[in-house]
Design an enzyme around this catalytic site. Sequence first.
Site, PDB file in Angstrom:
ATOM      1  N   GLU A 182       0.789  -1.233   0.000  1.00  0.00           N
ATOM      2  CA  GLU A 182       0.000   0.000   0.000  1.00  0.00           C
ATOM      3  C   GLU A 182       0.823   1.285   0.000  1.00  0.00           C
ATOM      4  O   GLU A 182       0.360   2.317   0.507  1.00  0.00           O
ATOM      5  CB  GLU A 182      -0.919  -0.008   1.228  1.00  0.00           C
ATOM      6  CG  GLU A 182      -0.200   0.152   2.596  1.00  0.00           C
ATOM      7  CD  GLU A 182       0.144  -1.141   3.302  1.00  0.00           C
ATOM      8  OE1 GLU A 182       0.262  -2.180   2.634  1.00  0.00           O
ATOM      9  OE2 GLU A 182       0.300  -1.101   4.544  1.00  0.00           O
ATOM     10  N   ASN A 183       2.022   1.311  -0.563  1.00  0.00           N
ATOM     11  CA  ASN A 183       2.844   2.533  -0.596  1.00  0.00           C
ATOM     12  C   ASN A 183       1.994   3.750  -0.960  1.00  0.00           C
ATOM     13  O   ASN A 183       1.178   3.695  -1.869  1.00  0.00           O
ATOM     14  CB  ASN A 183       3.938   2.384  -1.646  1.00  0.00           C
ATOM     15  CG  ASN A 183       4.601   1.032  -1.570  1.00  0.00           C
ATOM     16  OD1 ASN A 183       5.157   0.669  -0.560  1.00  0.00           O
ATOM     17  ND2 ASN A 183       4.501   0.263  -2.648  1.00  0.00           N
ATOM     18  N   GLU A 237      -5.556  -2.712  -0.477  1.00  0.00           N
ATOM     19  CA  GLU A 237      -4.437  -1.759  -0.538  1.00  0.00           C
ATOM     20  C   GLU A 237      -4.965  -0.329  -0.585  1.00  0.00           C
ATOM     21  O   GLU A 237      -4.419   0.571   0.045  1.00  0.00           O
ATOM     22  CB  GLU A 237      -3.533  -2.045  -1.742  1.00  0.00           C
ATOM     23  CG  GLU A 237      -3.001  -3.471  -1.818  1.00  0.00           C
ATOM     24  CD  GLU A 237      -2.377  -4.002  -0.542  1.00  0.00           C
ATOM     25  OE1 GLU A 237      -1.837  -3.208   0.245  1.00  0.00           O
ATOM     26  OE2 GLU A 237      -2.448  -5.233  -0.316  1.00  0.00           O
ATOM     27  N   HIS A 243      -6.016   0.888   2.822  1.00  0.00           N
ATOM     28  CA  HIS A 243      -4.880   1.216   3.688  1.00  0.00           C
ATOM     29  C   HIS A 243      -4.557   2.713   3.653  1.00  0.00           C
ATOM     30  O   HIS A 243      -3.899   3.222   4.567  1.00  0.00           O
ATOM     31  CB  HIS A 243      -3.627   0.456   3.245  1.00  0.00           C
ATOM     32  CG  HIS A 243      -3.405  -0.868   3.920  1.00  0.00           C
ATOM     33  ND1 HIS A 243      -3.558  -1.052   5.277  1.00  0.00           N
ATOM     34  CD2 HIS A 243      -3.002  -2.066   3.426  1.00  0.00           C
ATOM     35  CE1 HIS A 243      -3.262  -2.322   5.578  1.00  0.00           C
ATOM     36  NE2 HIS A 243      -2.932  -2.947   4.471  1.00  0.00           N
ATOM     37  N   GLU A 248      -3.648  -4.091   9.619  1.00  0.00           N
ATOM     38  CA  GLU A 248      -4.002  -5.249   8.789  1.00  0.00           C
ATOM     39  C   GLU A 248      -5.348  -5.869   9.173  1.00  0.00           C
ATOM     40  O   GLU A 248      -6.156  -6.183   8.310  1.00  0.00           O
ATOM     41  CB  GLU A 248      -2.884  -6.300   8.820  1.00  0.00           C
ATOM     42  CG  GLU A 248      -1.558  -5.823   8.200  1.00  0.00           C
ATOM     43  CD  GLU A 248      -1.687  -5.320   6.765  1.00  0.00           C
ATOM     44  OE1 GLU A 248      -2.725  -5.548   6.123  1.00  0.00           O
ATOM     45  OE2 GLU A 248      -0.714  -4.695   6.279  1.00  0.00           O
TER      46      GLU A 248
HETATM   47  N1  TRP Z   1       1.115  -4.378   3.834  1.00  0.00           N
HETATM   48  C1  TRP Z   1       1.012  -5.439   2.862  1.00  0.00           C
HETATM   49  C2  TRP Z   1      -0.451  -5.803   2.840  1.00  0.00           C
HETATM   50  O1  TRP Z   1      -1.250  -5.056   2.424  1.00  0.00           O
HETATM   51  C3  TRP Z   1       1.852  -6.607   3.247  1.00  0.00           C
HETATM   52  C4  TRP Z   1       3.134  -6.796   2.504  1.00  0.00           C
HETATM   53  C5  TRP Z   1       3.341  -6.627   1.187  1.00  0.00           C
HETATM   54  C6  TRP Z   1       4.357  -7.281   3.017  1.00  0.00           C
HETATM   55  N2  TRP Z   1       4.612  -6.966   0.864  1.00  0.00           N
HETATM   56  C7  TRP Z   1       5.252  -7.361   1.953  1.00  0.00           C
HETATM   57  C8  TRP Z   1       4.792  -7.636   4.267  1.00  0.00           C
HETATM   58  C9  TRP Z   1       6.539  -7.835   2.122  1.00  0.00           C
HETATM   59  C10 TRP Z   1       6.077  -8.097   4.453  1.00  0.00           C
HETATM   60  C11 TRP Z   1       6.961  -8.183   3.389  1.00  0.00           C
HETATM   61  O2  TRP Z   1      -0.912  -6.758   3.338  1.00  0.00           O
HETATM   62 ZN    ZN Z   2      -2.553  -4.988   4.301  1.00  0.00          ZN
END
Ligand code: TRP
Ligand code: ZN
Length: 874
Positions: A268-269, A302, A305, A324
């Site tokens: 979710e950047n 995403e 988020h 999450e």
């Molecule tokens: N925040 C991400 C999600 O929406 C999770 C995630 C994506 C992640 N890539 C990752 C966590 C790599 C650890 C490593 O769920």
């Molecule tokens: Zn997430």
Amino acid sequence: MRDAQPKAIFLKDYRQPDYWITSTDLTFELNDDSTLVTSRLSLVRNEQAQATAPLVLAGQELELISVAIDGVTLAASAYQTDDESLTIHSVPAQFELKIVTRIYPAKNTALEGLYRSGGMYCTQCEAEGFRRITYYLDRPDVMSVFTTHIIADAASFPVMLSNGNLVAESESNGLRKVSWHDPHKKPAYLFALVAGNLLHKEDEFMTCSGRKVALKIFVEPQNFDKTDYALDALKRSMRWDEEVYGREYDLDIFMIVAVDDFNMGAMENKGLNIFNSSCVLANPATATDAAYLRIESIVAHEYFHNWSGNRVTCRDWFQLSLKEGFTVFRDSHFSADMNSATVKRIEDANVMRTVQFAEDGGPMAHPVQPDSFIEISNFYTVTIYEKGSEVVGMLYKILGKDGFRKGTDLYFARHDGQAVTIYDFVGALEEANGVDLTLFKRWYKQAGTPVVNVQSQYDAQSQQLTLTLRQHCPDTPGQSNKLPMWIPVQLGLIGANGNDLPVQVEPASAWTASSQVLHFTDAEQTFVFSGLAEEPKVSLFRDFSAPVKVEFAQSDDDLLFLLRHDSDGFNRWDAGQRLMLNWIAAAKEGEFTLPAAARDAFDALLADETLDASMVTYLLSLPSEAYVAEFSPVVDPLAIHNARKTVQMAIARELKDDFIRCYQRLNHSDAYQPVPAQMSARALKNLALSYWVKAESAGLEQALAQYDAADNMTDQMASLVAVVNSGDRARAESLLARFYERWSKDALVVNQWLSVQAGSAELGSAAFIRSLLQHEAFDWRNPNKVRSVIGAFANQSLVNFHAADGSGYELLADAVLRLNEANPQIAARLLGPLTKWKRLVPAQASLMKAQLARIMAHGSLSKDVYEVVSKSLV
Ligand code: TRP
Ligand code: ZN
């Protein structure tokens, strides 16, 4: 890799950082074999810190070129580095820090930090990947405003992206330079950069306050025809978040990029979501309905988020479920609104019962808010995500729709721009509703799945029903003697005519009439229901109102009654599953014949065109082997497989004509659309086909005919799966060969082809899997391919994974060791099935344990693998 034993980090040790970073200016020079990163940071000392506090920045796999403070380059004696950090001994209260590092994205196989995927550059910074880009205060409570400059060869990298808005762009001598600025302060885990030769599909969204937002999905050129559905799902998500949560988007642009090499589903950047291509790309010819539904939910997840995670973020990684659990709850609710709410509830309960309950019962069990971890990447679990979502769902049931919304409004208003804890979230719900949720918070701190035992007694004379509920929660690693939880029990009482009866209960204070929820908060409680002229059938935990195991003796007749009549769709399904579990248990003991009454009930379901077809599909689907295992005290995978197959064959034989009729009714060729009515019809049609194939050879002929006629991947894949699992090996092999020939150029389709084979009980012996690993389509560096083969084998092909000679376990251990160094996150995730040895029959348990010991004996385990293996061997 490590030298010493990795150390655990504890929640109780949390303290604020000694320094804050107010602004972050990054310049990336993308060269052929390396990337130069220049970081300019504005730092200020935390008022709570001592003036002598050194500055300790996190960093890994970095080549440090120079460090300067306020324009003066530091002598090497002014700082110190080790494998994980840079320490500057003495710094002013406020200063500018400039750090230059060199990194090697092309050699980055861990897929954390900046890496190459195909021809492009991309990043993955959550949870602690940013420290592989530059030295930084890489923790979520340090929030900063980011500006990013990217310099690269203009011809190779026509597209260069980062968070926020594009603010400058120039080109000279074949080099292109772009600058992006993100006005919203954020932790480093939300940073992103992408560069490549990408095409994009563009659309527009008008927000509720009338602002225009540009929406862009970037893909490699061959995927340009696979972006429409994600764009559509994105627009629906944006509207839904405005309508249901009052959340408006906050930048002028929202971008999604699809990449092939990615450790998880998506990220979710801020303003620049990066997706595993399998979770965003689809067209009818290449993606199944299941893939469409997954894309819809992950795009939504995403996007959501942006508020639950980005605008309000986590103070530390122990709070991971704050973003999450809440965001999964939000995306589940969205999917329920877009499709069938009952079916979504069934799918979520299935995941809880097969995967989360198993985690809760195993060596990696942890609370939704863990107390400690060795490697945070290991805590992106079904407990944090799915149980976390269920816990939020219980709060929703307790507070009701409007009360919950009042609570989230207060939460977002009060904590916007902050990094907070799970208890800040609960606190906002409490305050907005004037309720005390102290007791409820135990759900966040106690691991393990509570077991609720129910005794019921009806007294005809007094016309009363008495329900006695008892709860206990088993010990989990590091936790024993748990306290009772606040369990919302949604319930109904059903009369002989199948209608719900009015509920009058004592103590009345424990009953919320509007949501029909009983509040069960003590170790033992008795509830008395009166005014019942007949003995009602009891429907408990409607809508899966709490993530608990239930012990409630109901006869097969009662279960069949609930399957036919319960007004709660979830409990109709649940009653059916319980009935089928009873049959599978009976089949284990010997012959099984389908009871006539059940036959009639199924018959009626198949013929009832007024019912939602996807609901009927679930009602007629046997519990998976993993589901059966979770309901068995000792797990004998082979016995489960055979008993389940016996029941399946009995259903296929007894209802053959009904399945054929149902199949023929639904097998017409409207132009494919990924819409609920069509998806439901296809699901039921293909279930009917799979039973038909089991019942007689004409079914197999029909599966082959459907394969040839199919204009969409859902029908084509269903035929392929039916043929592969039919037991006709020659036909399976020739169809697999045809499929590969047709699709060998499409990586996502080839991955499905790999996983059909690897997950098949008919084909997938360890020896067969080893040959698949040699296929040209396989690649150890690509996580999707590893999951398609190794993951499918260990999680779906239970008879082969649990082969009596231990060959399945050995194969998995080999894969873990092979990936340990190259991609520790994936290596540790693959380990899951090897950690569940305690529940297995003894012979299997010791074979499995031997493989864990073999991994443990390996000289240099990554933190990720070390944590899972060492905890599993206890
Ligand atoms: N925040 C991400 C999600 O929406 C999770 C995630 C994506 C992640 N890539 C990752 C966590 C790599 C650890 C490593 O769920
Ligand atoms: Zn997430």
